[in-house]
Each structure stands twice: as structure tokens, then as C-alpha cells.
Motif scaffolding. Structure first.
Motif, PDB file in Angstrom:
ATOM      1  N   PRO A  51       0.845  -1.211   0.000  1.00  0.00           N
ATOM      2  CA  PRO A  51       0.000   0.000   0.000  1.00  0.00           C
ATOM      3  C   PRO A  51       0.877   1.256   0.000  1.00  0.00           C
ATOM      4  CG  PRO A  51       0.061  -0.977   2.196  1.00  0.00           C
ATOM      5  CD  PRO A  51       0.816  -1.911   1.305  1.00  0.00           C
ATOM      6  N   LEU A  52       0.672   2.098  -0.994  1.00  0.00           N
ATOM      7  CA  LEU A  52       1.462   3.309  -1.142  1.00  0.00           C
ATOM      8  C   LEU A  52       0.565   4.539  -1.033  1.00  0.00           C
ATOM      9  CD1 LEU A  52       3.636   2.216  -4.212  1.00  0.00           C
ATOM     10  CD2 LEU A  52       4.126   1.875  -1.783  1.00  0.00           C
ATOM     11  N   GLU A  53       1.152   5.623  -0.612  1.00  0.00           N
ATOM     12  CA  GLU A  53       0.415   6.875  -0.510  1.00  0.00           C
ATOM     13  C   GLU A  53       1.197   7.985  -1.201  1.00  0.00           C
ATOM     14  OE1 GLU A  53      -0.134   7.591   3.626  1.00  0.00           O
ATOM     15  OE2 GLU A  53      -1.808   6.182   3.818  1.00  0.00           O
ATOM     16  N   GLN A  54       0.455   8.910  -1.801  1.00  0.00           N
ATOM     17  CA  GLN A  54       1.106  10.082  -2.385  1.00  0.00           C
ATOM     18  C   GLN A  54       1.303  11.140  -1.298  1.00  0.00           C
ATOM     19  OE1 GLN A  54      -1.306  11.270  -5.801  1.00  0.00           O
ATOM     20  NE2 GLN A  54       0.187  10.346  -7.164  1.00  0.00           N
ATOM     21  N   THR A  55       2.432  11.799  -1.310  1.00  0.00           N
ATOM     22  CA  THR A  55       2.707  12.877  -0.368  1.00  0.00           C
ATOM     23  C   THR A  55       2.755  14.197  -1.123  1.00  0.00           C
ATOM     24  OG1 THR A  55       5.100  12.511  -0.611  1.00  0.00           O
ATOM     25  CG2 THR A  55       3.985  11.387   1.204  1.00  0.00           C
ATOM     26  N   LEU A  56       2.206  15.221  -0.488  1.00  0.00           N
ATOM     27  CA  LEU A  56       2.125  16.532  -1.131  1.00  0.00           C
ATOM     28  C   LEU A  56       3.474  17.238  -1.094  1.00  0.00           C
ATOM     29  CD1 LEU A  56      -1.283  17.765   0.320  1.00  0.00           C
ATOM     30  CD2 LEU A  56      -0.838  16.887  -1.977  1.00  0.00           C
ATOM     31  N   PRO A  57       3.719  18.095  -2.054  1.00  0.00           N
ATOM     32  CA  PRO A  57       4.980  18.851  -2.050  1.00  0.00           C
ATOM     33  C   PRO A  57       5.073  19.731  -0.811  1.00  0.00           C
ATOM     34  CG  PRO A  57       3.887  19.029  -4.181  1.00  0.00           C
ATOM     35  CD  PRO A  57       2.902  18.395  -3.244  1.00  0.00           C
ATOM     36  N   PRO A  58       6.248  19.823  -0.208  1.00  0.00           N
ATOM     37  CA  PRO A  58       6.409  20.748   0.921  1.00  0.00           C
ATOM     38  C   PRO A  58       6.365  22.185   0.434  1.00  0.00           C
ATOM     39  CG  PRO A  58       8.533  19.840   0.290  1.00  0.00           C
ATOM     40  CD  PRO A  58       7.506  19.124  -0.540  1.00  0.00           C
ATOM     41  N   HIS A  59       6.072  23.083   1.367  1.00  0.00           N
ATOM     42  CA  HIS A  59       6.036  24.500   1.016  1.00  0.00           C
ATOM     43  C   HIS A  59       7.455  25.031   0.910  1.00  0.00           C
ATOM     44  CE1 HIS A  59       4.244  28.487   0.797  1.00  0.00           C
ATOM     45  NE2 HIS A  59       3.062  27.921   0.843  1.00  0.00           N
ATOM     46  N   PRO A  60       7.720  25.901  -0.065  1.00  0.00           N
ATOM     47  CA  PRO A  60       9.041  26.533  -0.099  1.00  0.00           C
ATOM     48  C   PRO A  60       9.307  27.258   1.221  1.00  0.00           C
ATOM     49  CG  PRO A  60       7.783  27.059  -2.080  1.00  0.00           C
ATOM     50  CD  PRO A  60       6.835  26.396  -1.137  1.00  0.00           C
ATOM     51  N   SER A  61      10.547  27.390   1.576  1.00  0.00           N
ATOM     52  CA  SER A  61      10.882  28.011   2.849  1.00  0.00           C
ATOM     53  C   SER A  61      10.532  29.495   2.835  1.00  0.00           C
ATOM     54  CB  SER A  61      12.367  27.828   3.168  1.00  0.00           C
ATOM     55  OG  SER A  61      13.158  28.681   2.352  1.00  0.00           O
ATOM     56  N   TRP A  62      10.243  30.012   4.021  1.00  0.00           N
ATOM     57  CA  TRP A  62       9.935  31.427   4.195  1.00  0.00           C
ATOM     58  C   TRP A  62      11.127  32.291   3.782  1.00  0.00           C
ATOM     59  CZ3 TRP A  62       5.615  33.941   4.606  1.00  0.00           C
ATOM     60  CH2 TRP A  62       5.515  35.172   5.252  1.00  0.00           C
ATOM     61  N   GLU A  63      12.336  31.778   4.051  1.00  0.00           N
ATOM     62  CA  GLU A  63      13.550  32.509   3.667  1.00  0.00           C
ATOM     63  C   GLU A  63      13.653  32.649   2.150  1.00  0.00           C
ATOM     64  OE1 GLU A  63      13.407  30.000   5.775  1.00  0.00           O
ATOM     65  OE2 GLU A  63      13.737  31.102   7.658  1.00  0.00           O
ATOM     66  N   ASN A  64      13.206  31.611   1.422  1.00  0.00           N
ATOM     67  CA  ASN A  64      13.246  31.686  -0.039  1.00  0.00           C
ATOM     68  C   ASN A  64      12.331  32.778  -0.582  1.00  0.00           C
ATOM     69  OD1 ASN A  64      15.118  29.689  -0.272  1.00  0.00           O
ATOM     70  ND2 ASN A  64      13.684  28.072  -0.813  1.00  0.00           N
ATOM     71  N   LEU A  65      11.231  33.032   0.120  1.00  0.00           N
ATOM     72  CA  LEU A  65      10.330  34.098  -0.319  1.00  0.00           C
ATOM     73  C   LEU A  65      11.032  35.455  -0.210  1.00  0.00           C
ATOM     74  CD1 LEU A  65       7.642  35.275  -1.224  1.00  0.00           C
ATOM     75  CD2 LEU A  65       6.852  35.161   1.149  1.00  0.00           C
ATOM     76  N   GLU A  66      11.760  35.664   0.873  1.00  0.00           N
ATOM     77  CA  GLU A  66      12.491  36.927   1.015  1.00  0.00           C
ATOM     78  C   GLU A  66      13.506  37.090  -0.110  1.00  0.00           C
ATOM     79  OE1 GLU A  66      15.269  39.375   4.242  1.00  0.00           O
ATOM     80  OE2 GLU A  66      14.117  37.605   4.876  1.00  0.00           O
ATOM     81  N   VAL A  67      14.202  36.006  -0.443  1.00  0.00           N
ATOM     82  CA  VAL A  67      15.158  36.059  -1.550  1.00  0.00           C
ATOM     83  C   VAL A  67      14.453  36.405  -2.855  1.00  0.00           C
ATOM     84  CG1 VAL A  67      16.746  34.681  -2.957  1.00  0.00           C
ATOM     85  CG2 VAL A  67      16.785  34.463  -0.455  1.00  0.00           C
ATOM     86  N   LEU A  68      13.274  35.795  -3.086  1.00  0.00           N
ATOM     87  CA  LEU A  68      12.515  36.055  -4.308  1.00  0.00           C
ATOM     88  C   LEU A  68      12.088  37.520  -4.391  1.00  0.00           C
ATOM     89  CD1 LEU A  68      11.023  35.165  -6.871  1.00  0.00           C
ATOM     90  CD2 LEU A  68       9.093  34.486  -5.419  1.00  0.00           C
ATOM     91  N   ILE A  69      11.639  38.080  -3.275  1.00  0.00           N
ATOM     92  CA  ILE A  69      11.194  39.478  -3.285  1.00  0.00           C
ATOM     93  C   ILE A  69      12.363  40.403  -3.626  1.00  0.00           C
ATOM     94  CG2 ILE A  69      10.276  41.345  -1.858  1.00  0.00           C
ATOM     95  CD1 ILE A  69       8.759  39.126  -0.283  1.00  0.00           C
ATOM     96  N   LYS A  70      13.518  40.155  -3.025  1.00  0.00           N
ATOM     97  CA  LYS A  70      14.685  41.001  -3.311  1.00  0.00           C
ATOM     98  C   LYS A  70      15.150  40.813  -4.750  1.00  0.00           C
ATOM     99  CE  LYS A  70      16.131  41.132   1.505  1.00  0.00           C
ATOM    100  NZ  LYS A  70      17.048  40.586   2.537  1.00  0.00           N
ATOM    101  N   GLN A  71      15.065  39.591  -5.266  1.00  0.00           N
ATOM    102  CA  GLN A  71      15.400  39.374  -6.672  1.00  0.00           C
ATOM    103  C   GLN A  71      14.441  40.135  -7.583  1.00  0.00           C
ATOM    104  OE1 GLN A  71      15.407  35.113  -7.154  1.00  0.00           O
ATOM    105  NE2 GLN A  71      17.531  34.890  -6.454  1.00  0.00           N
ATOM    106  N   THR A  72      13.168  40.178  -7.183  1.00  0.00           N
ATOM    107  CA  THR A  72      12.171  40.923  -7.956  1.00  0.00           C
ATOM    108  C   THR A  72      12.528  42.408  -7.997  1.00  0.00           C
ATOM    109  OG1 THR A  72      10.442  39.330  -7.350  1.00  0.00           O
ATOM    110  CG2 THR A  72       9.716  41.500  -8.111  1.00  0.00           C
ATOM    111  N   ILE A  73      12.956  42.936  -6.863  1.00  0.00           N
ATOM    112  CA  ILE A  73      13.376  44.346  -6.825  1.00  0.00           C
ATOM    113  C   ILE A  73      14.577  44.560  -7.750  1.00  0.00           C
ATOM    114  CG2 ILE A  73      14.302  46.159  -5.337  1.00  0.00           C
ATOM    115  CD1 ILE A  73      12.753  44.782  -3.005  1.00  0.00           C
ATOM    116  N   ASP A  74      15.537  43.643  -7.692  1.00  0.00           N
ATOM    117  CA  ASP A  74      16.730  43.773  -8.534  1.00  0.00           C
ATOM    118  C   ASP A  74      16.388  43.669 -10.011  1.00  0.00           C
ATOM    119  OD1 ASP A  74      18.297  44.047  -6.263  1.00  0.00           O
ATOM    120  OD2 ASP A  74      18.815  41.915  -6.176  1.00  0.00           O
ATOM    121  N   LEU A  75      15.497  42.713 -10.349  1.00  0.00           N
ATOM    122  CA  LEU A  75      15.134  42.532 -11.755  1.00  0.00           C
ATOM    123  C   LEU A  75      14.411  43.745 -12.316  1.00  0.00           C
ATOM    124  CD1 LEU A  75      13.992  38.791 -11.732  1.00  0.00           C
ATOM    125  CD2 LEU A  75      15.954  39.746 -12.958  1.00  0.00           C
TER     126      LEU A  75
END
Length: 433
Positions: free
Chosen positions: A136-160
Motif C-alpha cells: 500500500p502506497l500513498e502520495q505525499t504533497l509537495p512541501p512548502h518553499p521556505s519562508w527565507e526563499n520568499l524573502e530572496v525572491l522578493i529582493k530578486q524581484t526588486i533587482d530585476l
């Protein structure tokens, strides 16, 4: 009996794993089964058996139940260490798409359900012909990206966006209290303790609205309601002045609002005068934020705040409206109710702005916010937007201030606020695999 020593086959998707019964301590209890057979034989009377023998009659066969033991603990260890650890496929989190504010969906994982595997394996061990088990197998949901990665994304957005001004940013996850808070300019981060002072502009009308409701006794009368709507929806400064004089105090209302904010712990947020042209500065405020020497946004002496303090005030409004708790009913006991906080939120949702924060979220998403900007001789130097955003993936408070000493061009600046808003919304509402 040799059939019970043959390995059973465990199938994990397309993988076949052979399990030797001895690995899990499977043993037949031969003595017990022989004793049971002998007991069954002696049930037939001697002379009946003797005559059956003489006449060549075969006795009716008797079923002797299988008696065997195994170690469930050893089976669990085998499933965990030999199968789950080798064949389980972990889910992968969504990742930002390079150069955008969007996320690529994560992938589902596969995991062995050890608890549900025990009984079918035990049954197969005790069976001579049905010795194959589809695990018996079960599917597991993807984990949420880390909160720290969101901060990096926001700063990258500002830079871009190649923005060369100062960005003051505050984000609060209203589900768990996680924060992102920074002051950022062209790859340089300024400390935010104390925070950076910005001109509040029309966003100061959120504190005015809170102070107004503290002093209202019941529902606002039609004239007061009209002034509130004009102040929030039309961002009317004259309506704000009339509201201050009508509800709070004819002359000292800006200072009373400042006292309210300080009572809530917002030491950098103040209103020092009315909005009308030529209004006097009633008091000069020096705060930890506006006395910093390392960064200066030339904040207006009439009204100032910081991204974090405006975020804290919006959190207070949210907690009061949703749960009837938080700082507002605690500090202003008996003067602000949950129903009044909900009315405050309702007014802020009527502030429609097709750009800035609202442009970064899907149409129909509820946002309770106030925006504002500052112009000097037609040149914009500051743009801000502060709001509570309600989404299927979670509610959050977001505050963005942009400042440039020379000029903020509207389209690229509003587009940056939009992109920051969209990146945060996408983080809270990730695509499904």
C-alpha cells in the motif's frame, strides 16, 4: 511445509522485492500441529478405524490449522530500512521560475504505508499459493518553499526591476506570525531596528479610522459615515479634516490620534497637523526612526510611520475583526468592539486601486488597504500601500514603501509594487502538481 519457506514477493510499483520468511522470524509450530493431527486421529473409535482399514476405506481428511509465529517488530524494521528508505520518493517543493514572480509546481512523492502493509504480508506468509503482496502506497504533497526563499525572491524581484530607490517592506503571515522585514536599496540592506521612517501620506487615514471608531458610540450617523467613505474611498483630505473635528477634537485631534498610536506601541507613527493648506505643525516629533543618520527618506513633519508599525496596526485590526482579540480591544477596553473592527475592514475593502498591491492579486481577492503617494511640484518621491490580503492559501499583512530622492516614475514604480504583491500571493497560493 516447504512452501512456507519460499520467499514472498513484495511489489512497490514496478519493483519486486523478495522477502525471505526467516528474515522476519517466521517459524512453523510443528509440534502443535502434529499434536492437533494426532488428536484428530484419536477421535475415530478403534474398531471403526480397523474395519475401514480392512475394507480399504480412506478416512475423511481433517483440516489442521496452520500454527506459525513471526516477529512483527522485525517486519516493521525491514519495511522501514530495506523498502521505505530505498524506494520512497520524496515530494519536491515548488520553485520560483527564473526571472519571474511565478512558481513551478512541485512534484508529488510516494511513501510506503507501513501500518497498512503488516496484515497483507502476514497473510501471505501463512499462505502456500498467494504469496504476492502489492504494497500500500500513498502520495505525499509537495512541501512548502521556505519562508527565507520568499524573502530572496522578493529582493530578486526588486533587482530585476532595476529599482535604484529605497524599498521599505514588511510582511506578516497571519497564520503563524512569521515576518519578513527589510529596508533594501540596490543590494544593500539597512538595519530595521529601529525601522526606517517614511511619509505616511494617505495611509495615515488608517490610524484616523481606528481613532474615529474608538470614539464613536454605536453606528456612525449618516454625515460621519459619508465623511469616512470620502476619506477612505476618495482619499479626501478635506473629509479627513472634517472627520477629525467632528468626532475627535476641533483643534487637537492630530495629537490625540498620535497618542492613540503610541498607546498601541507605535512610537514612530504620528500625525502632527491637519491636512488643509497652511495647517500649523502642532508638535514636532522626534522618533527612533526619523533620527537615524544612516538612512533618510526626508519624511514629512506632518505625518510619519514605518513599514513594520503600519503592519502591526493592520494586524491589530485583523485580530480584532476575526477573533475579537488583539491589542485594540485590550488597550482600548470597551471602546472598540469586534463589530466595529469589522466595519473598519469593510471600509478599507472599498478602497479600490487598479494598481499597486491590488494589481498583484487575482480579481475578486479581498484586500483591505490604503495607498498613498507624495508629490513635490508634480514630482513623485514616495509611493506606499499597506493592506490585509485574504486568500485561499492564507491571510497576510503586506506593507510596501518606495522612496527616491529625485523622482519615482509611476509606471515602473507601481509595476514593482504589483510584482512584489504577486510574488507574495503566489507563495501563499502555490500551483498544484
Amino acid at each position: 511445509m516447504e512452501a512456507y519457506s519460499v520467499p514472498i514477493e513484495l511489489r512497490y510499483n514496478q519493483n519486486a522485492i523478495h522477502l525471505e520468511p526467516a528474515v522476519v522470524g517466521f517459524e512453523l509450530d510443528m509440534e502443535s500441529m502434529l499434536a492437533a493431527a494426532d488428536l484428530e486421529r484419536t477421535r475415530t473409535p478403534f474398531w471403526t478405524g480397523f474395519w475401514n482399514y480392512l475394507w480399504g476405506r480412506k478416512p475423511n481428511p481433517a483440516d489442521i490449522p496452520l500454527r506459525a509465529t513471526y516477529s512483527e517488530e522485525r517486519l516493521r524494521t525491514y519495511l522501514q530500512e530495506e523498502i521505505a528508505s530505498r524506494y520512497n520518493q520524496p515530494a519536491t517543493p515548488p520553485v520560483p521560475q527564473a526571472g519571474t514572480v511565478n512558481f513551478q509546481p512541485g512534484t508529488l512523492g510516494t511513501e510506503l504505508n507501513i501500518e497498512r502493509a503488516i496484515i497483507p504480508i502476514e497473510t501471505a506468509l501463512r499462505n502456500t499459493d498467494k504469496r504476492v503482496v502489492n504494497l500500500p502506497l500513498e502520495q505525499t504533497l509537495p512541501p512548502h518553499p521556505s519562508w527565507e526563499n520568499l524573502e530572496v525572491l522578493i529582493k530578486q524581484t526588486i533587482d530585476l526591476n532595476e529599482f535604484d530607490g529605497l524599498v521599505g517592506f514588511y510582511l506578516l503571515n497571519l497564520q503563524n506570525g512569521d515576518e519578513i522585514h527589510f529596508a533594501y536599496q540596490q543590494g544593500v540592506e539597512y538595519p530595521v531596528q529601529p525601522d526606517v521612517a517614511f511619509t505616511t501620506a494617505s495611509i495615515i487615514k488608517i490610524p484616523i479610522l481606528v481613532s474615529t471608531y474608538r470614539r464613536l458610540d454605536g453606528e456612525p450617523d449618516p454625515e460621519t459615515e459619508n465623511l469616512i467613505e470620502n476619506m477612505i474611498i476618495e482619499s479626501g483630505n478635506e473629509a479627513a479634516d472634517w472627520l477629525l473635528q467632528r468626532v475627535i477634537h476641533e483643534y487637537r485631534s492630530p495629537l490625540i490620534i498620535t497618542d492613540d498610536m503610541q498607546s498601541l506601541g507605535l512610537e514612530n507613527t504620528f500625525l502632527a497637523g491637519h491636512f488643509y493648506l497652511g495647517a500649523p505643525v502642532l508638535q514636532k516629533f522626534e522618533t527612533p526612526a526619523n533620527t537615524r543618520e544612516d538612512v533618510n527618506t526626508r519624511p514629512d513633519v506632518y505625518n510619519q510611520t514605518t513599514p513594520s508599525e503600519m503592519g502591526m496596526l493592520l494586524e491589530d485590526i485583523y485580530q480584532c475583526a476575526e477573533m475579537g482579540g488583539g491589542a485594540l480591544p485590550a488597550v482600548f477596553a470597551g471602546e472598540i468592539t469586534q463589530a466595529e473592527c469589522r466595519e473598519i475592514v469593510t471600509y478599507l475593502t472599498k478602497n479600490k486601486m487598479p494598481s499597486l498591491l491590488e494589481a498583484g492579486i487575482p480579481e475578486g481577492t479581498q484586500i483591505a488597504h490604503k495607498h498613498g503617494w507624495v508629490t513635490n511640484n508634480g514630482i513623485i518621491n514616495l509611493i506606499g500601500d499597506a493592506g490585509i490580503i485574504y486568500t485561499p492559501g492564507g491571510d497576510y499583512v503586506i506593507v510596501v514603501f518606495l522612496y527616491h530622492p529625485d523622482q519615482l516614475l509611476w509606471e515602473p514604480s507601481a509595476g514593482l509594487v504589483r510584482d512584489i504583491s504577486r510574488s507574495v500571493y503566489n507563495y501563499f497560493n502555490l500551483p498544484t502538481p
